[in-house]
Design an enzyme around this catalytic site. Structure first.
Site, mmCIF file in Angstrom:
data_model
loop_
_atom_site.group_PDB
_atom_site.id
_atom_site.type_symbol
_atom_site.label_atom_id
_atom_site.label_comp_id
_atom_site.label_asym_id
_atom_site.label_seq_id
_atom_site.Cartn_x
_atom_site.Cartn_y
_atom_site.Cartn_z
ATOM 1 N N CYS A 140 -7.721 79.882 -33.779
ATOM 2 C CA CYS A 140 -7.502 80.991 -32.844
ATOM 3 C C CYS A 140 -6.021 81.194 -32.528
ATOM 4 O O CYS A 140 -5.615 82.295 -32.143
ATOM 5 C CB CYS A 140 -8.303 80.781 -31.561
ATOM 6 N N GLU B 1 -11.680 80.124 -23.357
ATOM 7 C CA GLU B 1 -10.608 80.005 -24.341
ATOM 8 C C GLU B 1 -11.042 80.865 -25.516
ATOM 9 O O GLU B 1 -11.898 80.478 -26.312
ATOM 10 C CB GLU B 1 -10.418 78.541 -24.749
#
Length: 482
Positions: free
Chosen positions: A287, A253
């Site tokens: 993010c 991720e």
């Protein structure tokens, strides 16, 4: 050394015991709002890492063979402890990471929900019976992959580690997790909840250390069967390559640079308010944070005015102070990075509409910043800012906006604002992203998957897909006795 009585004693957790590093080496942990030292985190030696990996083998055997109903009950107990201790966990998080206390305590409560979801979903990791030849029983089983090595960053000190821990333990795996050395106290408090809930020794191990050395050793260790990482694209590429060299599956991720497209038919005021609210969460250190704002030229002025108003309404300060809505950046590195990105954009013609500079006070504070007139060659348009900077760029044609949005190698999150169902469907079809929000900037939810495409990684966390990486599919053909 400055200490804080609210901050926990920092230790690693290996084979069911709290311990210091074998060599006695430590690193300071700083409060980003004051730059004071909170404590010292122990750093693992190779021998410590070997002990953790070997403990995970023993812990896996015990945890895998624990009936799923009993595993689920233990994990629900851990979730209850997380909720009851959420204020304590949140205060630790604010001290070491900087986010406002309300935000931090909310993160602690949310991860309890994620744990409950994964624990319950593991009870639905169904196999199947396949019709076969007479005298043969053909089945498909879903079984835990084995010991997991996981690595998480500092921006979500509870959320990052919990995504890995919850999925691994729910699936029946053991785990060695290296949480961030910059936010170790939160990880210590999380692990104590699992310890107190009755997770057996070795099933969950917590280590800290020099990141490159820890990752290289655990990825290469014969005990580990899965590598799970959240972090930057460059580091993710290195770790996935190392895992590939060992023929070990990995879950990545990674970072993004999330575009926002505000279409011609959108409500510019509503879009600006929602986008700005998301932009300054966690000081932009997310993010999936919206980070490139592509606004139809007919709406740009109204959108900009409302966005600037929202940015100027943000209350910046120590996250422990009442009324603060945005804390400091987490470290000096991030502060220097956002200063450099802002200076580069201005040097290439951008106009600072608000903010644009470090605050004149101790700590790593940077003002919420809105830039207009940002050129395509400004570094801010291609590098993930990971900070409270919002570049606003006009467009006239939706196709051009989509091409610009998709022009980077990243594909984690994207956002679109429109009143048209047809346009929303076009955005859904053409955005290159693993996560898409229309008419809002929502965050992750337990019941649905999150993850990226392109350089933003692979695999999914959350939802029914969230356990896939932690399970292996086994075909069993059983010739029945005659």
């Amino acid at each position: 050394m400055t200490t804080n009585h609210d901050y926990p004693t920092l230790r690693m957790y290996i084979a069911g015991e709290w311990c210091e590093g074998g060599a006695g080496s430590t690193a300071p942990v700083l409060n980003p709002a004051t730059e004071e030292v909170l404590g010292h985190v122990p750093l693992a030696t190779v021998a410590d890492l070997d002990r953790a990996a070997e403990a995970a083998v023993t812990g896996f055997a015990a945890w895998r063979d624990t009936p799923v109903a009993e595993r689920t009950a233990i994990l629900h107990q851990a979730a209850d402890l997380l909720v009851s201790r959420s204020d304590e966990i949140g205060r630790t998080m604010t001290l070491e990471q900087g986010k406002p206390l309300r935000e931090a305590s909310g993160e602690a409560r949310r991860v309890a929900g994620a744990l409950r979801w994964d624990a319950d979903d593991a009870r639905r990791a169904y196999g199947r019976v396949i019709p076969s030849e007479e005298g043969t029983l053909l089945t498909v089983r879903r079984q835990p992959v084995g010991p997991v090595a996981a690595f998480t960053p500092w921006n979500f000190p509870a959320g990052g580690p919990m995504r890995k821990i919850a999925a691994a333990l729910s699936a029946g795996c053991s785990i060695v997790i290296k949480a961030s050395e910059e936010t170790p106290g939160t990880a210590v408090r999380l692990v104590r909840c699992f310890e107190d809930a009755g997770v057996p020794a070795g099933a969950l191990n917590l280590v800290f250390g020099e990141p490159a050395e820890v990752s290289a050793h655990l990825i290469g260790h014969p005990a580990t069967r899965l590598i799970a990482f959240t972090g930057s694209v460059p580091v993710g590429k290195l770790l996935s390559a190392a895992a590939g060299a060992e023929m070990k599956p990995s879950l990545m991720e990674l970072g993004g640079h999330a575009p926002v497209i505000v279409c011609e038919d959108a409500d510019p005021v509503a879009a600006a308010r929602r986008a700005a609210a998301a932009k300054f969460v966690n000081a932009g250190q997310v993010c999936t944070s919206p980070s490139r704002f592509l606004v139809h030229e007919s709406l740009l002025e109204e959108f900009t005015e409302e966005f600037v108003r929202a940015a100027e309404a943000v209350v910046v300060g120590d996250g422990l102070d009442e009324g603060v809505t945005m804390g400091p950046l987490a470290n000096e590195r991030r502060l220097r990075a956002v200063e450099a990105l802002t200076a580069d954009a201005v040097a290439k013609g951008a106009k600072v509409r608000t903010g644009g500079e470090r605050l004149d006070r101790p700590g790593y504070f940077f003002a919420p910043t809105v830039l207009t007139g940002v050129s395509d060659d400004a570094a801010l348009m291609s590098e993930e800012p990971f900070g409270p900077i919002a570049p606003l760029v006009p467009f006239s044609d939706l196709g051009d906006a989509l091409r610009l949005a998709n022009s980077l190698p990243y594909g984690l999150a994207a956002y679109g604002f429109t009143r048209s169902t047809a346009t929303a469907e076009r955005l859904t079809r053409e955005f290159e992203a693993g996560i898409l929000s229309i008419n809002h900037c929502g965050g992750s939810v337990h019941e649905a998957p999150s993850g990226g495409v392109k350089a933003s990684g692979y695999g999914r966390e959350g939802g029914p897909e969230g356990l896939d990486a932690y399970l292996v599919t086994k075909r069993v053909s059983h010739l029945l006795a005659g």
